[in-house]
Design a protein around this motif. Sequence first.
Motif, short mmCIF file in Angstrom:
data_model
loop_
_atom_site.label_atom_id
_atom_site.label_comp_id
_atom_site.label_asym_id
_atom_site.label_seq_id
_atom_site.Cartn_x
_atom_site.Cartn_y
_atom_site.Cartn_z
N MET A 1 -9.54 6.85 -3.88
CA MET A 1 -9.66 8.12 -4.57
C MET A 1 -10.11 9.21 -3.60
SD MET A 1 -11.29 7.33 -8.33
CE MET A 1 -10.81 8.95 -8.97
N VAL A 2 -11.06 8.88 -2.76
CA VAL A 2 -11.56 9.85 -1.78
C VAL A 2 -10.44 10.26 -0.83
CG1 VAL A 2 -13.19 10.21 0.12
CG2 VAL A 2 -13.91 8.95 -1.93
N GLN A 3 -9.66 9.28 -0.35
CA GLN A 3 -8.57 9.58 0.59
C GLN A 3 -7.51 10.46 -0.04
OE1 GLN A 3 -7.18 5.70 1.73
NE2 GLN A 3 -8.98 5.23 2.98
N ILE A 4 -7.15 10.18 -1.28
CA ILE A 4 -6.04 10.90 -1.92
C ILE A 4 -6.48 12.26 -2.48
CG2 ILE A 4 -4.46 10.83 -3.90
CD1 ILE A 4 -4.28 7.78 -3.44
N ALA B 1 -0.42 -0.51 -5.05
CA ALA B 1 -0.41 0.44 -6.16
C ALA B 1 -1.25 -0.07 -7.33
CB ALA B 1 1.02 0.70 -6.62
N THR B 2 -1.25 -1.38 -7.53
CA THR B 2 -2.05 -1.96 -8.60
C THR B 2 -3.53 -1.78 -8.32
OG1 THR B 2 -0.30 -3.59 -9.00
CG2 THR B 2 -2.47 -4.07 -9.93
N HIS B 3 -3.93 -1.99 -7.09
CA HIS B 3 -5.33 -1.73 -6.70
C HIS B 3 -5.67 -0.25 -6.88
CE1 HIS B 3 -6.02 -5.75 -5.36
NE2 HIS B 3 -5.11 -5.70 -4.39
N ARG B 4 -4.69 0.60 -6.55
CA ARG B 4 -4.91 2.05 -6.69
C ARG B 4 -5.07 2.43 -8.16
NH1 ARG B 4 -0.87 3.00 -3.43
NH2 ARG B 4 0.58 3.83 -4.98
N ALA B 5 -4.26 1.81 -9.01
CA ALA B 5 -4.35 2.10 -10.44
C ALA B 5 -5.73 1.75 -10.98
CB ALA B 5 -3.27 1.33 -11.20
N ARG B 6 -6.27 0.63 -10.52
CA ARG B 6 -7.62 0.24 -10.95
C ARG B 6 -8.66 1.22 -10.42
NH1 ARG B 6 -6.12 -5.73 -9.33
NH2 ARG B 6 -4.96 -6.35 -11.19
N SER C 1 1.32 11.31 -11.17
CA SER C 1 1.21 12.29 -10.08
C SER C 1 0.26 11.80 -9.00
CB SER C 1 0.71 13.62 -10.64
OG SER C 1 -0.68 13.52 -10.95
N TRP C 2 0.20 12.54 -7.91
CA TRP C 2 -0.71 12.19 -6.81
C TRP C 2 -2.16 12.15 -7.28
CZ3 TRP C 2 -4.64 15.46 -5.29
CH2 TRP C 2 -4.58 16.77 -5.80
N SER C 3 -2.51 13.06 -8.20
CA SER C 3 -3.89 13.14 -8.68
C SER C 3 -4.24 11.99 -9.63
CB SER C 3 -4.16 14.48 -9.36
OG SER C 3 -3.37 14.64 -10.51
N GLU C 4 -3.24 11.19 -10.00
CA GLU C 4 -3.47 10.01 -10.86
C GLU C 4 -3.34 8.72 -10.08
OE1 GLU C 4 -1.47 10.77 -14.99
OE2 GLU C 4 -0.31 11.81 -13.45
N GLU D 1 -5.40 18.72 -12.71
CA GLU D 1 -5.58 18.07 -11.42
C GLU D 1 -7.01 18.19 -10.88
OE1 GLU D 1 -2.42 19.73 -9.07
OE2 GLU D 1 -1.04 18.14 -9.69
N ARG D 2 -7.86 18.96 -11.57
CA ARG D 2 -9.25 19.08 -11.14
C ARG D 2 -10.26 18.72 -12.23
NH1 ARG D 2 -11.29 23.49 -10.44
NH2 ARG D 2 -12.86 22.93 -8.91
#
Length: 472
Positions: A269-272, A244-249, A318-321, A190-191
């Motif tokens: 990515m910064v927010q999550i 979610a698709t935008h997030r995956a990219r 996971s949240w980190s992905e 996760e890091r």
Amino acid sequence: MKELISVMGKASATGTFLPMKPVSFRNANFFQCHIKDGSNGDVAVDHYHRYLEDIKLMADIGVNSYRFSISWARILPKGIFGEVNMAGIEHYSKLIDALLQKGIQPFVTLTHFDIPQELQDRYGGWLSSQIRNDFSYLANICFKYFGDRVKYWVTMNEPNFVAISGYRYGTGPPARCSGIFGNCSAGDSEREPFIAAHNMILSHVDAVSIYRTRYQKSQGGVIGITMGFEWYEPLSNSSEDIAATHRARSFDDSWFLDPIILGRYPKKMVQILGSNLPEFSMNDLSNLSYGLDFIDINHYSASYIKDCLYSACEHGNSWSEGSYFRTTQRDDIYIGEPGEVDWQFVYPQGIENVVMYLKEKFNNTPMFITGNGFVGNSSSIEDTLNDVRRVKYLHKNLNSLANAIRKGADIRGYFVWSLLDNFEWQDGYSIRFGLYYVNYTNLQRTPKLSATKYQKIMYNFHKELETHAVLK
């Protein structure tokens, strides 16, 4: 329209044999544990001794560019801590000269998944910022010795894949992972992927800075980076799946390209991730302004994305992905015709969609398709040689790419993966991508149907684009 560079024959770093055994990225028992057929890439297709024969194969099918990778460990076995291996320099120099004599442009990648073992042992490889000095040293050596003849440079091949496979799931070197992500003896899934990625991004911009300030004006070349792009479609029209698709990219290709081109990580990515995502210093931000001259695209397949952040999702990332679920089926129908391996589906519009997405997002930065091909997995030599499905795959993908070019996408070249069957990382020799069949017993090369058809496929592609340009 500009003449496109029209083919890639790709010899990966592990596929080039030099008169010294490579000392790159070999954790204890890595090959025995992770390569499906228990093989390794020490000899592979013996391109070191057979490069003149292979260049003739390229010329036979009319290609005008060849993409190959420098093996970092063969140029600098101990990185910055040892001497330059001149046998390696001489080999790549002879390869470059032989290509140019045949009118074939070298398209050179500085590192393709491997690093010298010395750097892994000394400071942990990509997990340490020290690797920036080592990568800069490698880049400078290559620009110095080869840059008078090489006009196309790529810093890294698929660093997004390196970060994920090597530091999240542990399926690639250096095989680090933790918890639910994989069975590794060390790591923090996760890091560490974000630490490794951060150092890759900064190593890229350091190399670009060196090229821009010391070599580009006199040598007249260009430099970019190769990213792996799978096309993602939302599983449904819901706002959650679209987001979610935008997030995956964001957690895949934008993870690297946004900092390199826009100077910042993707907002999602910064927010999550919060503090799990490294920050850029003021000096880093200054160097990020060097960016790149072009984006390279490796594309093979597509999948659907389902939201797992705001929706019920049994088996999601996971949240980190990025909290999404990736699937290749919707209503029990595959996204495209299944290939010969479980991860590839023939979805020709994917390559057009990737290109148009990048065109709009990054102001039509010049692009090369540096990896596009069909995986063969037949046990029959007859079926392997009569690779009709590969011919159809290439034809359909080039038609889709032509659509993107007609819409104004600045595509500078197309490279098929690959010229030869070869060692394919975790798959070893169990799958085949080549236009030419390689007998791994005697290393004889035999043209497949795709090799005999390739020149005509590319001719038709160019004619179609020329006709469109005249009609405009």
